[in-house]
Write an enzyme that holds these catalytic residues in place. Structure first.
Site, short mmCIF file in Angstrom:
data_model
loop_
_atom_site.label_atom_id
_atom_site.label_comp_id
_atom_site.label_asym_id
_atom_site.label_seq_id
_atom_site.Cartn_x
_atom_site.Cartn_y
_atom_site.Cartn_z
N VAL A 33 15.79 -6.75 -10.52
CA VAL A 33 14.50 -7.76 -9.49
C VAL A 33 13.75 -7.44 -10.82
CG1 VAL A 33 12.13 -7.10 -8.43
CG2 VAL A 33 14.44 -6.27 -7.74
N LYS A 37 1.37 -2.45 -5.24
CA LYS A 37 1.87 -2.36 -3.64
C LYS A 37 3.48 -1.68 -4.09
CE LYS A 37 6.48 -3.52 -2.71
NZ LYS A 37 7.04 -3.20 -2.11
N GLU A 73 9.23 -2.00 -16.65
CA GLU A 73 10.10 -0.65 -17.45
C GLU A 73 11.45 -0.76 -16.11
OE1 GLU A 73 7.11 1.40 -17.68
OE2 GLU A 73 6.66 0.69 -19.42
N GLY A 129 11.20 -0.94 -12.28
CA GLY A 129 12.45 -0.72 -10.74
C GLY A 129 13.21 -1.09 -12.16
N GLU A 165 23.96 1.98 -14.56
CA GLU A 165 23.41 2.58 -14.12
C GLU A 165 23.86 3.15 -12.86
OE1 GLU A 165 19.04 1.94 -12.96
OE2 GLU A 165 18.22 3.11 -14.05
N CYS A 209 14.42 7.15 -14.95
CA CYS A 209 14.85 6.21 -15.76
C CYS A 209 15.63 6.74 -17.31
CB CYS A 209 13.85 4.68 -16.15
SG CYS A 209 12.11 5.98 -16.27
P1 NAP Z 1 13.56 -2.25 -7.34
O1 NAP Z 1 14.58 -2.10 -6.32
O2 NAP Z 1 13.74 -2.77 -8.03
O3 NAP Z 1 12.42 -1.94 -6.65
C1 NAP Z 1 10.72 -1.63 -7.47
C2 NAP Z 1 9.66 -2.01 -6.54
O4 NAP Z 1 10.08 -4.00 -6.91
C3 NAP Z 1 9.74 -2.04 -5.38
O5 NAP Z 1 8.41 -1.36 -4.74
C4 NAP Z 1 10.02 -2.91 -4.87
O6 NAP Z 1 9.97 -3.10 -3.05
C5 NAP Z 1 9.83 -4.20 -5.14
N1 NAP Z 1 11.00 -4.95 -5.39
C6 NAP Z 1 12.24 -5.40 -4.41
N2 NAP Z 1 12.35 -6.78 -4.72
C7 NAP Z 1 11.51 -7.61 -4.89
C8 NAP Z 1 11.51 -8.86 -5.19
N3 NAP Z 1 12.18 -9.75 -5.47
N4 NAP Z 1 9.66 -9.46 -5.54
C9 NAP Z 1 8.87 -8.16 -6.15
N5 NAP Z 1 9.31 -6.87 -5.76
C10 NAP Z 1 10.37 -6.18 -5.56
O7 NAP Z 1 13.82 -0.30 -8.07
P2 NAP Z 1 13.70 0.72 -7.06
O8 NAP Z 1 15.34 1.14 -6.22
O9 NAP Z 1 12.58 0.86 -6.21
O10 NAP Z 1 14.05 1.83 -8.32
C11 NAP Z 1 14.62 2.52 -8.91
C12 NAP Z 1 15.31 1.88 -10.35
O11 NAP Z 1 13.77 1.73 -11.22
C13 NAP Z 1 16.34 2.69 -11.67
O12 NAP Z 1 16.83 1.28 -11.51
C14 NAP Z 1 15.23 2.51 -12.42
O13 NAP Z 1 15.65 2.30 -13.64
C15 NAP Z 1 14.12 1.77 -12.51
N6 NAP Z 1 12.22 2.40 -13.10
C16 NAP Z 1 12.59 2.24 -14.52
C17 NAP Z 1 11.64 3.10 -15.04
C18 NAP Z 1 10.94 2.94 -16.06
O14 NAP Z 1 10.01 3.02 -16.48
N7 NAP Z 1 11.68 2.05 -17.82
C19 NAP Z 1 10.77 3.66 -13.84
C20 NAP Z 1 11.02 4.62 -12.97
C21 NAP Z 1 12.49 3.70 -11.90
P3 NAP Z 1 10.39 -2.46 -1.68
O15 NAP Z 1 10.33 -0.73 -2.12
O16 NAP Z 1 10.04 -2.12 -0.61
O17 NAP Z 1 12.37 -2.21 -2.18
#
Ligand code: NAP
Ligand code: MG
Length: 485
Positions: free
Chosen positions: A236, A179, A254, A232, A387, A288
């Site tokens: 979440v 997904k 992550e 993400g 963040e 990130c």
């Molecule tokens: P996010 O809102 O947590 O979403 C990540 C993924 O999870 C998306 O595919 C999202 O779908 C899905 N999702 C949302 N709610 C969910 C639920 N209740 N159950 C299962 N899946 C769900 O994060 P983002 O806004 O896309 O990305 C930004 C974040 O990612 C930042 O906090 C960043 O630090 C973190 N990040 C971390 C790393 C690392 O390696 N540590 C790398 C990159 C990013 P939708 O898109 O449809 O909402």
């Protein structure tokens, strides 16, 4: 050049491209020019998710029995396909995610190196042989694939992050339901198309496009899913961890970061600022591993600010498709507003805004924001703790190296950190005391393609990805005692 956009994409389930069962779609706009629709994608549901998991389950037996070097061949062919299509895929990334074309190409090149490493890992799924307490007994350990893996990815690195999940899962003999983030599903569909061309058997990799709620939730709770790999936000991630705990399945999470760059007793402040600037503003600060805080000895603050202002002023902000652009838009209108709010919060908290701080008006109404720097930031301010995930950098002055480490550690996250110092003693102290999974001495926060990637504290849970550690998540261990007769 022929205009490819909008691109209409579909789910990929059991080797077939299909619309969502409800036939609904959503549209993704270009963040540099929101009037331009770039992707039309299925708005899938639990039904589509269940179909995909069942297809992955049905494909598991045969794929898990396929010899590992043959599985690796598919990954090598995928890497060739990706290399051949890199110009087109870079355009899709830039149009839907916003990063400049050369950053998109950089992400693709990194993905190719990681895939090549990971394909090799398929042939290194080794075990141990151990002596027995008894005569005539041989003991060995064996790694086996888990089954269906759920791969849920974010929007900031739409190609490298999904492949950090899909490639090691496939190498180890698992099948996958993928997904992608809703707003970068175009790149997600391209990944799957290239695997189809690379000869991956049907059902081994399935794609379901839709929201976190409608697809992410049913996917992470499905009884046939044997592991969830997620990148993400920490919020979440924590929900996914709780659901997995109920099912007693492992996770690889992550999540966020609030990464510090410490400068202390360092004779090349300009060099340090150069490296920190690119670590802070690449991908418009939406990484990130972005450095979002500088912690620096008080006597060097003025130099840091003056070099930083020059570096920030040199950015060319605009549409990532323009080759001159060095800083693209942020990903969405909501995200632009969040960043703007954080800047207001910083001002109210009493931090001193020394650079940027404003949205940029453009003819296209793109989601542009200036590279922004605050100084006089005290460690308890929200802008120093939370963040922001945008082009905002804070500077906190300190009076001792101990204080620098204490501040670097005084956040909920623990992903990456940098320390610029000429003192061997400080460098060693930093490595021993800083609470981050990845530590960089005298360089920015760039990770390499064959090296474990992960974090401590609220930044991560489970085995590090890439490197030799990825297989610890993507396999289970069996222990075999064999008697000779
Ligand atoms: P996010 O809102 O947590 O979403 C990540 C993924 O999870 C998306 O595919 C999202 O779908 C899905 N999702 C949302 N709610 C969910 C639920 N209740 N159950 C299962 N899946 C769900 O994060 P983002 O806004 O896309 O990305 C930004 C974040 O990612 C930042 O906090 C960043 O630090 C973190 N990040 C971390 C790393 C690392 O390696 N540590 C790398 C990159 C990013 P939708 O898109 O449809 O909402
Ligand atoms: Mg989100």
């Amino acid at each position: 050049m022929e205009n490819l956009f909008p691109i209409k994409i579909e789910n990929y389930i059991d080797g077939k491209w299909v619309p969502s069962t409800n036939l609904k779609t959503y549209q993704r706009e270009n963040p540099a020019n929101p009037e331009e629709i770039v992707i039309i994608a299925p708005n899938s549901t639990e039904q589509d998710t269940n179909n995909a998991v069942e297809a992955a389950q049905a494909a598991f037996t045969e794929w898990s029995r396929t010899p590992a070097p043959k599985r690796a061949d598919v990954l090598y062919r995928f890497a060739e396909q990706l290399h051949a299509e890199r110009e087109l895929i870079a355009q899709i990334i830039t149009k839907e995610q916003g990063k400049p074309l050369n950053e998109a190409l950089g992400e693709i090149n990194k993905t190719i190196s990681e895939i090549r490493f990971t394909a090799g890992e398929a042939t290194r799924l080794d075990g141990q042989t151990l002596p027995s307490e008894r005569q005539g007994i041989e003991i060995k350990t064996k790694r086996v694939p888990k089954g269906v893996i759920a791969a849920i990815s974010p929007w900031n690195f739409p190609i490298v992050t999904p492949l950090r999940k899909i490639a090691p899962a496939l190498a180890a003999g698992n099948t996958v339901v993928f997904k992608p983030a809703s707003i970068t599903a175009g790149t997600g569909a391209k990944i799957v198309e290239l695997f189809e061309r690379a000869g991956l058997p049907k059902g081994v990799l399935n794609l379901v496009i839709g929201s976190g709620r409608e697809v992410g939730t049913p996917l992470s709770v499905h009884p046939l899913v044997k592991g969830v790999t997620f990148t993400g936000s920490t919020g979440v991630g924590s929900t996914i961890y709780r659901r997995a705990a109920e099912k007693l399945i492992p996770v690889q999470l992550e999540m966020g970061g609030k990464n510090a760059g410490v400068i202390y007793d360092y004779n090349d402040i300009k060099g340090a600022v150069d490296q920190i600037t690119s670590a802070a503003f690449a991908a418009t600060g939406q990484r990130c591993t972005s450095i979002s805080r500088i912690v620096v000895q008080r006597s060097a603050v003025d130099d840091v600010v003056s070099y930083l202002k020059d570096k920030c002023a040199a950015y060319v902000i605009g549409d990532g498709m323009d080759p001159e652009t060095t800083l693209g838009p942020v990903v969405s209108k909501d995200h632009l507003e969040t960043i703007d709010e954080y800047v207001q919060i910083g001002v109210k908290e009493g931090a001193r805004l020394v650079q940027g701080g404003k949205r940029i008006e453009s003819q296209t109404n793109g989601y542009f924001f200036e590279p922004t720097v605050f100084t006089d930031v005290s460690p308890d301010m929200r802008i120093a703790k939370e963040e922001i995930f945008g082009p905002v950098l804070t500077i906190t002055p300190v009076d001792s190296f101990e204080e620098a480490i204490q501040i670097a550690n005084d956040v909920e996250y623990g992903l990456a950190s940098s320390c610029f110092t000429n003192s061997m003693e400080y460098a060693e102290q930093f490595v021993n005391q800083v609470q981050t999974g990845m530590i960089h001495i005298n360089n920015g926060t760039i990770s390499e393609s064959h090296v474990p990637f992960g974090g401590l504290k609220n930044s991560a849970v489970g085995a590090y990805s890439i490197g030799v550690t990825a297989k610890d998540f993507f396999t289970d261990l069996k222990v075999v005692y064999s008697a000779s007769k």
